[in-house]
Design an enzyme around this catalytic site. Structure first.
Site, mmCIF file in Angstrom:
data_model
loop_
_atom_site.group_PDB
_atom_site.id
_atom_site.type_symbol
_atom_site.label_atom_id
_atom_site.label_comp_id
_atom_site.label_asym_id
_atom_site.label_seq_id
_atom_site.Cartn_x
_atom_site.Cartn_y
_atom_site.Cartn_z
ATOM 1 N N ALA A 26 -14.228 33.396 -9.223
ATOM 2 C CA ALA A 26 -14.986 33.608 -7.994
ATOM 3 C C ALA A 26 -14.889 32.429 -7.024
ATOM 4 C CB ALA A 26 -16.446 33.878 -8.345
ATOM 5 N N GLN A 103 -10.112 37.034 -12.390
ATOM 6 C CA GLN A 103 -11.392 37.643 -12.770
ATOM 7 C C GLN A 103 -12.027 38.278 -11.543
ATOM 8 O OE1 GLN A 103 -13.765 34.762 -15.442
ATOM 9 N NE2 GLN A 103 -12.353 33.453 -14.352
ATOM 10 N N ILE A 105 -12.733 40.618 -8.235
ATOM 11 C CA ILE A 105 -12.731 42.064 -8.045
ATOM 12 C C ILE A 105 -12.603 42.396 -6.564
ATOM 13 C CG2 ILE A 105 -14.082 42.496 -10.144
ATOM 14 C CD1 ILE A 105 -16.616 42.552 -8.446
ATOM 15 N N HIS A 123 -11.077 42.095 -14.515
ATOM 16 C CA HIS A 123 -12.396 42.716 -14.334
ATOM 17 C C HIS A 123 -12.372 43.833 -13.314
ATOM 18 C CE1 HIS A 123 -14.229 38.694 -15.958
ATOM 19 N NE2 HIS A 123 -13.720 39.447 -16.910
ATOM 20 N N CYS A 156 -18.510 63.060 -10.218
ATOM 21 C CA CYS A 156 -17.144 63.482 -9.891
ATOM 22 C C CYS A 156 -17.100 64.952 -9.463
ATOM 23 C CB CYS A 156 -16.275 63.275 -11.128
ATOM 24 S SG CYS A 156 -14.562 63.749 -10.935
ATOM 25 N N CYS A 159 -14.952 66.837 -12.448
ATOM 26 C CA CYS A 159 -15.415 67.030 -13.824
ATOM 27 C C CYS A 159 -16.904 66.726 -14.008
ATOM 28 C CB CYS A 159 -14.580 66.183 -14.780
ATOM 29 S SG CYS A 159 -15.029 64.445 -14.772
ATOM 30 N N SER A 197 -12.995 28.744 -11.521
ATOM 31 C CA SER A 197 -13.701 29.480 -12.570
ATOM 32 C C SER A 197 -14.515 28.507 -13.407
ATOM 33 C CB SER A 197 -12.717 30.226 -13.475
ATOM 34 O OG SER A 197 -13.434 30.826 -14.544
ATOM 35 N N SER A 198 -15.746 28.908 -13.724
ATOM 36 C CA SER A 198 -16.585 28.075 -14.591
ATOM 37 C C SER A 198 -16.123 28.169 -16.051
ATOM 38 C CB SER A 198 -18.043 28.514 -14.468
ATOM 39 O OG SER A 198 -18.175 29.875 -14.837
ATOM 40 N N ASN A 222 -11.647 22.898 -10.033
ATOM 41 C CA ASN A 222 -12.981 23.478 -9.904
ATOM 42 C C ASN A 222 -13.950 22.385 -9.463
ATOM 43 O OD1 ASN A 222 -14.343 26.090 -10.455
ATOM 44 N ND2 ASN A 222 -15.672 24.832 -11.736
HETATM 45 P P1 NAD Z 1 -18.343 31.540 -11.647
HETATM 46 O O1 NAD Z 1 -19.271 31.892 -10.547
HETATM 47 O O2 NAD Z 1 -18.854 31.477 -13.025
HETATM 48 O O3 NAD Z 1 -17.674 30.125 -11.334
HETATM 49 C C1 NAD Z 1 -17.141 29.811 -10.076
HETATM 50 C C2 NAD Z 1 -16.812 28.321 -10.094
HETATM 51 O O4 NAD Z 1 -16.137 28.030 -8.882
HETATM 52 C C3 NAD Z 1 -18.049 27.432 -10.168
HETATM 53 O O5 NAD Z 1 -17.921 26.566 -11.289
HETATM 54 C C4 NAD Z 1 -18.013 26.642 -8.842
HETATM 55 O O6 NAD Z 1 -18.318 25.290 -9.016
HETATM 56 C C5 NAD Z 1 -16.576 26.770 -8.404
HETATM 57 N N1 NAD Z 1 -16.388 26.830 -6.945
HETATM 58 C C6 NAD Z 1 -16.991 27.673 -6.065
HETATM 59 N N2 NAD Z 1 -16.490 27.489 -4.819
HETATM 60 C C7 NAD Z 1 -15.568 26.483 -4.919
HETATM 61 C C8 NAD Z 1 -14.719 25.826 -3.981
HETATM 62 N N3 NAD Z 1 -14.694 26.182 -2.699
HETATM 63 N N4 NAD Z 1 -13.928 24.821 -4.437
HETATM 64 C C9 NAD Z 1 -13.945 24.443 -5.741
HETATM 65 N N5 NAD Z 1 -14.711 25.055 -6.677
HETATM 66 C C10 NAD Z 1 -15.516 26.056 -6.270
HETATM 67 O O7 NAD Z 1 -17.109 32.506 -11.522
HETATM 68 P P2 NAD Z 1 -16.093 33.058 -12.626
HETATM 69 O O8 NAD Z 1 -15.704 31.980 -13.571
HETATM 70 O O9 NAD Z 1 -15.048 33.779 -11.872
HETATM 71 O O10 NAD Z 1 -16.941 34.115 -13.466
HETATM 72 C C11 NAD Z 1 -17.775 35.006 -12.793
HETATM 73 C C12 NAD Z 1 -17.528 36.480 -12.917
HETATM 74 O O11 NAD Z 1 -17.985 36.967 -11.683
HETATM 75 C C13 NAD Z 1 -16.122 36.953 -13.004
HETATM 76 O O12 NAD Z 1 -16.093 37.764 -14.090
HETATM 77 C C14 NAD Z 1 -15.862 37.807 -11.734
HETATM 78 O O13 NAD Z 1 -15.459 39.097 -12.135
HETATM 79 C C15 NAD Z 1 -17.167 37.949 -11.068
HETATM 80 N N6 NAD Z 1 -17.254 37.653 -9.613
HETATM 81 C C16 NAD Z 1 -16.235 37.942 -8.772
HETATM 82 C C17 NAD Z 1 -16.332 37.643 -7.414
HETATM 83 C C18 NAD Z 1 -15.168 37.984 -6.521
HETATM 84 O O14 NAD Z 1 -14.432 38.908 -6.804
HETATM 85 N N7 NAD Z 1 -14.962 37.221 -5.450
HETATM 86 C C19 NAD Z 1 -17.488 37.050 -6.911
HETATM 87 C C20 NAD Z 1 -18.553 36.780 -7.809
HETATM 88 C C21 NAD Z 1 -18.403 37.083 -9.158
HETATM 89 ZN ZN ZN Z 2 -13.947 63.200 -13.128
#
Ligand code: NAD
Ligand code: ZN
Length: 251
Positions: A26, A103, A105, A123, A156, A159, A197-198, A222
């Site tokens: 994210a 990860q 979406i 995801h 749907c 179905c 990603s965390s 990160n």
């Molecule tokens: P997370 O929220 O757990 O971690 C995001 C990390 O990114 C954090 O540790 C944060 O410090 C870091 N971060 C944020 N902005 C930053 C930047 N500009 N520069 C540097 N670091 C930055 O996200 P995750 O690990 O992807 O896990 C969360 C789950 O949430 C995933 O499964 C995902 O499917 C979903 N998600 C997706 C979206 C999207 O599609 N954009 C948004 C929110 C959540």
């Molecule tokens: Zn269907």
């Protein structure tokens, strides 16, 4: 100009690599205006997630899921790829990077010019919906019209199954083909770069872990520390867009 040693090191690792794989979370999309989950002020400081069994069990959980989805629709539709997405796309299109395992979406890697077949979505994707039983695809705009008219979560037409965004909820099975491809790409990489990603959501976070165990060079970019930092060859606690943009040499 004095070169920043961390950026110089990242640039050198990218130049030396033959087959880079990106792994994104994210954090790569926050600069596009989509909040992440675990930063201060992130989505989960405000809402409890609805898991898959609740979605299947409860009409109210399905309505609430759709209410939340449409509440974030403006943000999602307005979001455009940022400098971080563009740097990833540049390396993919130069043939330097083989794939991006994400990860996210939000579809922003595809929107930044990465061919869809090089984006491995662990995801799923929230920019469209599908029937959980027969997989018939539905566009969000049409669902929104009927949801706002009837107040009921969509079923749907073909179905009668439940219609849900094409995302993977907590408690829902991981997409098998994407998991297999992500493993193949991870094992074939000579440089694995985790971005925004965390690294706490499993099984997704198992891929950077697999890269580390396989002795593949690992970079973690990160803002905040992650549990895998001690296993990485290079850790950058920096902002994503400017860091990747400078390392790749584009805007
Ligand atoms: P997370 O929220 O757990 O971690 C995001 C990390 O990114 C954090 O540790 C944060 O410090 C870091 N971060 C944020 N902005 C930053 C930047 N500009 N520069 C540097 N670091 C930055 O996200 P995750 O690990 O992807 O896990 C969360 C789950 O949430 C995933 O499964 C995902 O499917 C979903 N998600 C997706 C979206 C999207 O599609 N954009 C948004 C929110 C959540
Ligand atoms: Zn269907």
């Amino acid at each position: 100009m004095v070169q920043d040693p961390e950026i110089t090191e990242l640039r050198r690792m990218i130049e030396e690599a033959q087959r880079i794989v990106f792994f994104t979370g994210a954090g790569i999309s926050t600069e596009s205006g989509i909040p992440d989950f675990r930063s201060p002020g992130g989505i989960w400081t405000r809402m409890r997630p609805i898991d898959f069994s609740e979605f299947l069990r409860s009409d109210e959980a399905r309505r609430e899921t759709w209410r939340r989805r449409f509440a974030t629709d403006e943000t999602m539709r307005r979001a455009e790829p940022n400098r971080g997405h563009r740097a990833v796309a540049t390396l993919i299109n130069r043939g330097k990077a083989a794939a991006v395992i994400t990860q996210n979406i939000d579809g922003l890697h595809q929107a930044s010019g990465v061919p869809a077949n090089k984006v491995i979505e662990l995801h799923g994707n929230t920019t469209y919906a599908h029937c959980l039983d027969c997989a018939q695809r539905y566009e969000l705009a049409e669902i929104r019209v009927s949801f706002e008219r009837s107040g009921e979560a969509p079923n749907c037409d073909k179905c009668g199954g439940y219609v849900k965004t094409a995302t993977i909820s907590f408690g829902q099975a991981m997409p098998a083909a994407a998991m297999i491809r992500a493993e193949e790409e991870t094992l074939a990489a000579d440089l694995f770069i985790s971005v925004g990603s965390s690294l706490v959501v499993y099984p997704a976070a198992g891929f950077p872990e697999m890269a580390a165990r396989n002795d593949t060079r690992l970079v973690i970019l990160n803002r905040e520390p992650t549990g895998l930092d001690p296993y990485a060859d290079l850790v950058l606690h920096r902002e994503i867009g400017v860091t990747l943009g400078e390392a790749v040499g584009n805007n």
